[in-house]
Design an enzyme around this catalytic site. Structure first.
Site, PDB file in Angstrom:
ATOM      1  N   HIS A   1      64.088  52.128  40.286  1.00  0.00           N
ATOM      2  CA  HIS A   1      62.940  53.018  39.707  1.00  0.00           C
ATOM      3  C   HIS A   1      62.585  53.029  38.343  1.00  0.00           C
ATOM      4  O   HIS A   1      63.483  53.923  37.639  1.00  0.00           O
ATOM      5  CB  HIS A   1      63.070  54.521  40.388  1.00  0.00           C
ATOM      6  CG  HIS A   1      62.879  54.467  41.816  1.00  0.00           C
ATOM      7  ND1 HIS A   1      64.017  55.165  42.488  1.00  0.00           N
ATOM      8  CD2 HIS A   1      62.493  53.795  42.979  1.00  0.00           C
ATOM      9  CE1 HIS A   1      63.822  54.978  43.949  1.00  0.00           C
ATOM     10  NE2 HIS A   1      62.702  54.098  44.047  1.00  0.00           N
TER      11      HIS A   1
ATOM     12  N   GLU B   1      63.234  56.146  36.008  1.00  0.00           N
ATOM     13  CA  GLU B   1      64.509  56.936  35.963  1.00  0.00           C
ATOM     14  C   GLU B   1      65.446  56.229  34.674  1.00  0.00           C
ATOM     15  O   GLU B   1      66.500  55.586  35.312  1.00  0.00           O
ATOM     16  CB  GLU B   1      65.239  56.919  37.303  1.00  0.00           C
ATOM     17  CG  GLU B   1      64.437  57.588  38.303  1.00  0.00           C
ATOM     18  CD  GLU B   1      64.727  57.278  39.863  1.00  0.00           C
ATOM     19  OE1 GLU B   1      65.690  56.491  40.071  1.00  0.00           O
ATOM     20  OE2 GLU B   1      64.031  57.858  40.730  1.00  0.00           O
TER      21      GLU B   1
ATOM     22  N   HIS C   1      70.565  56.119  39.989  1.00  0.00           N
ATOM     23  CA  HIS C   1      69.381  56.585  39.935  1.00  0.00           C
ATOM     24  C   HIS C   1      69.192  57.690  39.208  1.00  0.00           C
ATOM     25  O   HIS C   1      70.169  58.424  38.714  1.00  0.00           O
ATOM     26  CB  HIS C   1      69.014  56.924  41.297  1.00  0.00           C
ATOM     27  CG  HIS C   1      68.403  55.921  42.370  1.00  0.00           C
ATOM     28  ND1 HIS C   1      67.063  55.486  42.578  1.00  0.00           N
ATOM     29  CD2 HIS C   1      69.352  54.713  42.896  1.00  0.00           C
ATOM     30  CE1 HIS C   1      67.122  54.508  43.577  1.00  0.00           C
ATOM     31  NE2 HIS C   1      68.481  54.179  43.532  1.00  0.00           N
TER      32      HIS C   1
ATOM     33  N   GLU D   1      72.981  59.834  41.688  1.00  0.00           N
ATOM     34  CA  GLU D   1      71.803  60.536  40.972  1.00  0.00           C
ATOM     35  C   GLU D   1      72.195  61.130  39.667  1.00  0.00           C
ATOM     36  O   GLU D   1      73.085  62.056  39.983  1.00  0.00           O
ATOM     37  CB  GLU D   1      71.210  61.609  42.034  1.00  0.00           C
ATOM     38  CG  GLU D   1      70.818  60.744  43.461  1.00  0.00           C
ATOM     39  CD  GLU D   1      69.297  60.322  43.297  1.00  0.00           C
ATOM     40  OE1 GLU D   1      68.618  60.254  42.115  1.00  0.00           O
ATOM     41  OE2 GLU D   1      68.712  59.801  44.173  1.00  0.00           O
TER      42      GLU D   1
HETATM   43 ZN   LIG Z   1      65.541  56.793  42.085  1.00  0.00          ZN
END
Ligand SMILES: [Zn+2]
EC number: 3.4.17.24
Length: 1227
Positions: free
Chosen positions: A921, A924, A1018, A1103
Site C-alpha cells: 500500500h 503506508e 503495513h 501494522e
Molecule cells: Zn496496508
C-alpha cells in the site's frame, strides 16, 4: 389465582402489615360481588398510606417473590369503584416513582400495560371522562410506557392513541390534565406507525398551539410539548406536514425569541427542545430547504456565536452545529472528473471489478456528483415498526469472519504446475552455489570443528562475548560500527556533498542574520534567494529528449530572482557534479547532527536486558545510506506516469530524526465546531470568499498571479499527489488530492510543496477530499513538514507541525460511483494551521515520512556497496517489471559460509528461509521505514546480526507496489486495484509483483524450503502502536461463537510466539492489539493466502501506527523514522529468539527465554483469549472509544452532547442517505 394465593400465604408468616393488607385485598378480589365497596376502598387507602410513607412497604411489594403487584393489578381489573381505582393508581404511581425504572419494569412484566390501557378505554366511554382518573392513568402510562417494548403497538390496538389525543384537544386550557397526556403521546410517537397515525389526526398542529407563541408561562408544559413534537417530527410524513404549514419558520422564530429573552439561561432545555424539533424536521430534504429559505443558517450561526462564551450552553451550540452541517447545501467537488488526472493504459482491461466499472462508464457521465435523487420526499413513506430493534441488535452477528472450517484449514495448493514454477529457480542460486570461486573467510577448506555441531544450534553470542571495545567506541550513545576495513574504505571515499567545495562566489548572498545566530560555527544559511532557486531541483524532461539525460539536473530559475542561482546546464559526465553544484557556497555541516543511532536510554535498556542474546541495537546513521547524487541518478531511471522531472528537496537532501521528542497532541477544546463554523461562514458571508484556483493539474494553463500574498503549490515529483488548490480566504486554502491512477477514489496520503510564504501568519490548509471516516488526526497526530531553510541551517528533518488539527465530515458530496454505490456520502476534511519559520522558504508537507521508490533503490545500492562480501551474502535481483516498467527488487541476505568445505556449504543451504515484504500500500510509508530498519540490521556487522544471517536466508521484496509509490497513490497499483486483495488469483499482466512473489513462495513450497516466517509490513492510520495480524483456526472459530471445543482441530500455537517475543523486546509493539482471526474480507491478502495456500504457519501482517504509541517506552509520543527503523531491527532480533525457541536441539536456554516458552504454553491453555476483531484491511473497527466518537450516531447526541465537549457526533449516515439537497454552488 391459586398460585397467587399460595405464595402470599407463605409470606403471611412475615406478619407484616402490608402483607396482611394485601391478603385482605386478595380475599376481596375473590369475593368482590359480596363485599361492600367500602372495604376495598378502606384496604386500598391503607395500602396507599403505607406506600406513600414507607420505602420499606414499596420495597416489600416489589420484592422478588412478592405477589403484591399482581394482587393490586387484579384488584384494578375487578373493581368498579372509582375511589378504589384511584387509590390503586396512586399506589402504583408511588411504586414506580422511585427505584430507577426497575419497578416500572416489574409492572410491565406483570401485564400492567394491558390492564391500564383497558382501564383507559373503559374510562373514556364516560362523558366527560373523569379528570382525576385520566390524570392518574396517563401519569402512570407515561412512566411504564418507555419500559415496554411493545407499548406503541399495544396502545394502538387498544385504541388509546385517539383517547389521549382527544383529551388534549378538548382540554387545551387544563394544563394539569394535558401534561401527562402529552407525556404519553411522546411515548406513543416513538413508534413510527403511531406517529403517522397521530399526525393524520392533527397532532402536529396541536403541538404548535401549545408551544407558541413565545411565553414564559407554563414552561413545564412547553418542554413536554417540544419533546413530543421532536419525536413526532422524526416521521417523514409529519415532517412534511410541518414544512407544508410553515412551521420551520415558526420554530426558528420561537427559538430566536427564547434566545433573546432567556438572558440568564434558565430555560436551556426549552431552547434545546426547539432545536431538537428543527433537527427532526430537517431530516427530510423539504425540511432542509425550508430551513435554508427561512434563513436558518444565519439564524443558528449567529445565535450559536452568541452562546460560545457560555460553556453551559454547549448543547445548544453543538445541536445548532449538527443542524447546520446537515442543512449545508452539498457542494460539488470542483473537479471535471474524480478519475485520476493521469491515465495509464493497462495491457489488459479486467472484465470485472473496479477498473472494469471505471472503463465501462460512458465518458459523458458526470462522475463527480450523483444523478439527481430528488424524489426522496415524494416516495411514499414506509413506516415500519421499530419496537424490536433491540432484539435485532442482539442477533447481530458479524458475518465477515470465516466460519467454514474447510476453508480455514490450511491446504497447500500449488495452483501452478511445477514445470512453470521452475522459472523461479534462478532466484535461488544460493541453493546450488558451492562457493569454490569465492574469497571466503577461511580460505583453506578445513574439517568442521566439531561433529556434534552438525545441524545443531547456532550459538548466539551473549553479552559476555560481545567485543568490549565496541561499547567504548560509542560516541554520544551511538554504537559505532565495527567497520570492516572494506566498509571503512567505503566510508572514506563516499562522495559526500556535505563536504561542499568552499567556493566564495556566493558570499554576497549569505544571509546576514545567520551570523548572529550561528548554531554551529560551520553552519551557515544560504540566502533566501538561493533557497528560492532551490525550489525545484529539476531533471530535464526525460521523455522529450534522451540526449539531455546525461545533462543531469538544473535549477529552474525563478523569474524574480535577480541573483544568478547556481545552475548546471552543460552536459556533464557525472551528475554528481550537478548535485554538489547546487550547494556551491558555504559548506553545510551536518556531521554533528547525523546521529540516528540508539539513544543512551536505549543502550541502557539493552544492557540491562537479562535475555540471552545481548543485542546492542545498531541503527546506522541515516544519512550513511543517503547519497544525493546517486539519488538523482536513480530518479532518472524511475518511470512515472506523469513523467516527473522534478525532485522533492527532502528526498534529494535526506533527513534525520529531530533531536527532540514530539508528543502526541492534546486536542484543544472546541476545534471541530470552530472549523465547522468557519466552513459555514463560507455560505453566510459569501463575499469574503476569494475562491481562486492557484494550482490545477487538470488545467495546465492555470497560472498564479504573481502576488505576494499567494502561496505557491507544487507536487510534480515522485510520490506527490496534489491535484488542485483553491485559495478560500487570504490565508486559507482548500487542497484536493489526486485519485489513485485508474481509480476514482482512494485518497488520504499527501505530499506537496509550498513556497512564497510569509512569517507570522497562520496559514490554514484543508485537504477536502479525504475518504476515511476517522483519522488519528483527531487523536493527537500531526502532519509532517520539512523546511528547506531549516535543512540548510543544519536541521534537515521532517517535524510534526500544525495546530487546530481536525478531521471531520465536510459539505462536499461524494459520488455513489466512488462510494461503493452508496448515495449521500460526503468527503472528509483534514485541516491544520501552520506558521512557517522562514519567509520565502520552500516547505514540504506529508501525511507521513515520505519514502520513494528511488529512495529504496538508493538505499539498496548503498547497502550493497558498503557490505563486507566475505561476511555477508547479498544479492539484489529483479523479481519482475511493474506495469510501468520499473523493476521490483528482490533481496537475498544471509551469511557467507565460513568456508567452501562441504559441511559449511551444507549448513548454508539448509538454513530456513524468512520471507518479508512491504509497501503493497503506497500510502503506508511507515512500512518502508520499518523495512529499512530490517535491511540495515541484517546488513550490519554486529555479532547478533551475524548469528541471524547464519541462522536464516532472508528473501525480501521491500516494495511490492513500486508504481503506486512512484505515482503518489494511496492504496492501489496502476491497475487501480488494491494489490493486497489479489493474492488468491494474481494476474501476471495486471499484478506482476504479486503474481511473482506468490510464485516464489509456491516454488519454495515445491522444493521443500517453506519459509519459517512470512511477514508483510503495513501501516495503520487509525490505531496506535505496532502490532500483528496472524492466522489461527481456533481463534477464528472462537469469534464465530462456534465453540472452539466443538471443532476438533489440533493447532500448533507457534503463530503466537513471534508477536509475543516482539511485545517483550520491541518498545513500540503491543500484543493486545494483535489479532489472529481470519476474516472473509481478508481471504485474498498476502497473510491469509500464504498461510492457507502456501502453508506457512507463521504468516503475518505487521501494522505500524502512523500516529504514535499509547504504551511502552514511547507512550505519549508521535512515532518517527528512528522508532520505525528500530522496530524493523527489533523484528530481526525477535527472529533470533524465535530460532532458539524452534530449535529442538537447543539446550542451555537462558531462563528468560524459558519464561517465554512457559508463557506460550500457558497461553495454549487459554487460547480462547479474545483478540481484536478486524474489520476492514488495516483499519479494524477498533473499539477504542476515542477513535469513533467523531462519527458516533445521531441518537447518542442527546446523552453525549452535554458531556462530550466538542466531539460532537455528526449526522447519522442514515439521516444523510436522503440528503442530496439542492446543490447550491458556493462561490
Ligand atoms: Zn496496508
Amino acid at each position: 389465582m391459586n398460585k397467587v394465593k399460595t405464595t402470599s400465604e407463605k409470606s403471611l408468616a412475615n406478619n407484616s402489615r402490608i402483607v396482611a393488607l394485601l391478603t385482605q385485598l386478595e380475599k376481596i378480589n375473590s369475593e368482590s360481588l359480596l363485599v361492600e365497596a367500602d372495604t376495598a376502598r378502606y384496604v386500598t387507602s391503607k395500602i396507599l398510606h403505607l406506600a406513600q410513607s414507607q420505602e420499606k412497604t414499596r420495597k416489600e411489594m416489589t420484592a422478588k417473590g412478592s405477589t403484591g403487584v399482581e394482587v393490586i393489578l387484579s384488584t384494578l381489573e375487578n373493581t368498579r369503584d372509582l375511589q378504589t381505582t384511584l387509590n390503586i393508581l396512586s399506589i402504583l404511581i408511588e411504586l414506580v416513582s422511585v427505584g430507577g425504572g426497575r419497578r416500572a419494569c416489574i409492572l410491565v412484566s406483570k401485564g400492567g400495560t394491558q390492564t391500564l390501557l383497558q382501564l383507559l378505554l373503559g374510562a373514556s366511554k364516560d362523558s366527560p371522562p373523569n379528570e382525576e382518573l385520566m390524570v392518574q392513568l396517563h401519569s402512570l402510562l407515561a412512566k411504564i410506557g418507555p419500559k415496554d417494548k411493545k407499548f406503541g403497538v399495544k396502545a394502538r390496538i387498544n385504541g388509546a392513541l385517539n383517547i389521549s389525543l382527544n383529551l388534549v384537544k378538548q382540554n387545551l386550557q387544563n394544563h394539569r390534565l394535558i401534561l401527562p397526556c402529552l407525556q404519553v403521546l411522546r411515548v406513543y410517537s416513538t413508534n413510527s406507525v403511531n406517529a403517522v397515525s397521530l399526525g393524520k389526526n392533527g397532532v402536529v398542529e396541536l403541538m404548535f398551539k401549545i408551544i407558541g407563541p413565545f411565553s414564559k408561562k407554563n414552561t413545564g408544559l412547553m418542554k413536554v410539548a417540544l419533546d413530543t413534537l421532536a419525536a413526532l417530527l422524526k416521521s417523514k410524513t409529519n415532517a412534511r406536514r410541518a414544512v407544508d404549514r410553515g412551521y420551520v419558520q415558526v420554530l426558528l422564530t420561537i427559538y430566536v425569541d427564547w434566545h433573546r429573552h432567556d438572558s440568564r439561561h434558565r430555560h436551556m432545555l426549552i431552547r434545546k427542545g426547539i432545536l431538537q424539533c428543527i433537527k427532526s424536521v430537517t431530516n427530510i430534504k423539504l425540511g432542509r430547504k425550508a430551513f435554508i429559505d427561512a434563513n436558518g443558517m444565519k439564524i443558528l450561526y449567529n445565535t450559536s456565536q452568541d452562546c460560545l462564551a457560555v460553556r453551559t450552553l454547549d448543547p445548544l451550540v453543538n445541536t445548532s452545529s449538527l443542524i447546520m452541517r446537515k442543512c449545508f447545501p452539498k457542494n460539488r467537488l470542483p473537479l471535471p472528473t474524480i478519475k485520476s488526472a493521469f491515465h495509464f493504459q493497462l495491457p489488459v482491461i479486467p472484465t470485472s471489478g473496479p477498473v472494469a466499472q471505471l472503463y465501462s462508464l460512458p465518458p459523458e457521465v458526470d462522475d463527480v456528483v450523483d444523478e439527481s435523487d430528488d424524489n426522496d420526499d415524494i416516495e411514499t413513506e414506509t413506516e415500519t415498526e421499530n419496537e424490536n430493534e433491540d432484539d435485532k441488535d442482539q442477533h447481530f452477528k458479524n458475518d465477515d469472519i470465516e466460519t467454514d472450517i474447510d476453508k480455514l484449514k490450511p491446504k497447500q495448493e500449488l495452483g501452478r504446475p511445477i514445470e512453470e514454477l521452475k522459472i523461479y529457480e534462478q532466484f535461488f542460486p544460493e541453493l546450488a552455489e558451492n562457493f569454490q570461486e569465492y574469497d571466503l573467510v577461511s580460505k583453506e577448506p578445513k574439517p568442521f570443528a566439531s561433529a556434534t555441531n552438525l545441524g545443531g544450534p547456532i550459538v548466539v553470542p551473549t553479552a559476555g562475548e560481545e567485543h568490549p571495545a565496541e561499547a567504548n567506541q560509542s560516541v554520544k550513545g551511538i554504537a559505532v560500527k565495527d567497520l570492516s576495513s572494506l566498509q571503512m574504505e567505503e566510508y572514506n571515499k563516499r562522495p559526500c556533498f556535505l563536504d561542499l567545495p568552499k567556493k566564495d562566489h556566493n558570499k554576497d548572498s549569505l544571509q546576514l542574520q545567520n551570523d548572529q545566530k550561528k548554531l554551529l560555527s560551520s553552519c551557515q544559511c544560504l540566502s533566501q534567494e538561493i533557497v528560492k532557486g532551490l525550489d525545484r531541483i529539476t531533471l530535464q524532461n526525460t521523455s522529450k529528449n534522451e540526449q539531455y539525460y546525461s545533462t543531469g539536473c538544473l535549477i529552474k530559475k525563478e523569474s524574480k530572482t535577480s541573483l544568478t542561482t547556481p545552475t548546471c546546464n552543460k552536459p556533464c559526465q557525472h551528475v554528481s557534479s550537478c548535485g554538489s553544484g547546487l550547494f556551491e557556497g558555504p559548506s553545510v555541516q551536518l556531521g554533528k547532527l547525523c546521529c540516528t543511532g540508539v539513544d543512551p536510554e536505549e543502550e541502557e535498556d539493552s544492557s540491562s536486558h537479562s535475555s540471552g542474546e545481548q543485542v546492542l541495537l545498531e541503527v546506522p546513521d541515516m544519512l550513511a545510506l543517503h547519497d544525493p547524487d546517486l539519488y538523482i541518478e536513480i530518479v532518472k531511471n524511475t518511470k512515472s506516469v506523469p513523467e516527473y522531472s522534478e525532485v522533492a528537496y527532502p528526498d534529494y537532501f535526506g533527513h534525520i530524526p529531530p533531536p527532540f521528542k514530539e508528543p502526541i497532541l492534546e486536542r484543544p477544546y472546541g476545534v471541530q465546531r470552530t472549523k465547522i463554523a468557519q466552513d459555514i461562514e463560507r455560505l453566510i458571508h459569501q463575499n469574503d470568499i476569494i475562491d481562486r484556483v492557484v494550482y490545477d493539474l487538470d488545467n495546465s494553463s492555470c497560472s498564479v498571479p504573481e502576488e505576494g500574498d499567494i502561496l505557491k503549490f507544487n507536487s510534480k515529483f515522485e510520490s506527490g499527489n496534489l491535484r488542485k488548490v483553491i485559495q478560500i480566504r487570504k490565508n486559507e486554502y482548500d487542497l484536493i488530492l489526486n485519485s489513485d491512477i485508474n481509480s476514482n477514489h482512494y485518497h488520504q496520503w499527501f505530499y506537496f510543496e509550498v513556497s512564497g510564504m510569509k512569517t507570522g501568519i497562520g496559514y490554514r490548509f484543508n485537504i477536502i477530499n479525504c475518504e476515511k471516516s476517522n483519522s488519528q488526526f483527531n487523536y493527537g497526530m500531526q502532519p509532517l513538514m520539512y523546511s528547506v531553510q531549516e535543512a540548510l541551517n543544519a536541521r534537515p528533518w521532517w517535524s510534526r507541525v500544525g495546530t487546530d488539527i481536525c478531521y471531520y465530515k465536510n459539505h462536499f458530496s461524494r459520488s455513489s460511483i466512488a462510494a461503493g454505490g452508496q448515495k449521500g456520502k460526503s468527503y472528509y476534511t483534514i485541516t491544520f494551521t501552520v506558521s512557517f519559520p522562514h519567509k520565502d522558504d520552500v516547505c514540504y508537507f506529508a501525511y507521513h515520512y515520505p519514502y520513494t521508490y528511488s529512495t529504496l533503490k538508493m538505499h539498496l545500492q548503498k547497502l550493497e556497496s558498503m557490505h563486507n562480501p566475505q561476511q555477508i551474502y547479498f544479492r539484489e535481483d529483479v523479481l519482475c517489471e511493474t506495469l510501468a516498467g520499473n523493476s521490483c527488487p528482490l533481496v537475498t541476505i544471509t551469511a557467507m559460509p565460513e568456508s567452501n568445505y562441504y559441511e559449511h556449504v551444507c549448513q548454508f543451504r539448509n538454513r530456513p528461509y524468512v520471507f518479508l515484504s512491504a509497501r503493497v500500500h503506497p500510502g503506508e510509508t511507515n512500512a518502508s521505514w520499518v523495512m529499512k530498519g530490517t535491511l540495515e540490521y541484517l546488513m550490519s556487522s554486529s555479532p547478533a546480526a551475524q548469528s541471524l544471517r547464519e541462522s536464516y536466508i532472508f528473501k525480501i521484496v521491500p516494495m511490492l507496489n513500486p508504481d503506486g509509490v512512484i505515482n503518489g497513490n494511496h492504496r492501489c497499483s496502476l491497475s487501480g486495484e488494491d494489490l493486497n486483495r489479489q493474492w488468491q488469483n494474481p494476474n501476471p499482466d495486471l499484478h506482476p509483483t504479486i503474481y511473482h512473489a506468490k510464485g516464489l513462495l509456491q516454488y519454495m513450497a515445491t522444493i521443500k524450503h517453506l519459509p519459517l516466517v512470512y511477514c508483510d509490513y503495513h501501516g495503520h492510520s487509525r490505531k496506535k502502536n505496532v502490532f500483528m495480524y496472524g492466522c489461527s483456526i481456533k481463534e477464528t472459530m472462537w469469534h464465530t461463537n462456534v465453540s472452539a471445543a466443538s471443532c476438533d482441530v489440533i493447532e500448533d500455537l507457534g503463530y503466537r510466539a513471534l508477536p509475543k517475543i516482539l511485545s517483550q523486546t520491541a518498545p513500540a509493539f503491543c500484543m493486545s492489539s494483535c489479532s489472529f482471526v481470519v476474516e472473509k474480507s481478508k481471504e485474498s491478502t498476502a497473510r491469509v493466502v500464504v498461510w492457507r495456500e502456501i502453508g506457512v504457519q507463521r504468516s503475518y501482517t505487521m501494522e505500524s501506527t502512523l500516529c504514535g504509541c499509547d504504551q511502552g517506552k514511547y507512550k505519549g509520543l508521535q512515532i518517527g523514522t528512528r522508532e520505525l527503523e528500530e522496530m524493523g531491527a527489533k523484528f530481526c532480533v525477535g527472529l533470533l529468539r524465535l530460532k532458539r525457541l524452534t530449535s529442538p536441539l537447543e539446550h542451555n536456554l537462558p531462563s528468560s527465554l524459558l519464561d517465554i516458552e512457559n508463557e506460550l504454553i500457558e497461553s495454549s491453555c487459554k487460547v480462547t483469549s479474545p483478540t481484536t476483531y478486524v474489520l476492514d484491511e488495516d483499519e479494524p473497527r477498533f473499539l477504542e472509544e476515542v477513535d469513533y466518537s467523531a462519527e458516533s450516531n445521531d441518537e447518542q447526541d442527546v446523552e453525549s452532547v452535554d458531556n462530550a465537549g466538542d466531539y460532537e457526533p455528526s449526522i447519522q449516515e442514515d439521516a444523510l442517505s436522503d440528503s442530496e439537497a439542492t446543490r447550491t454552488h458556493l462561490p
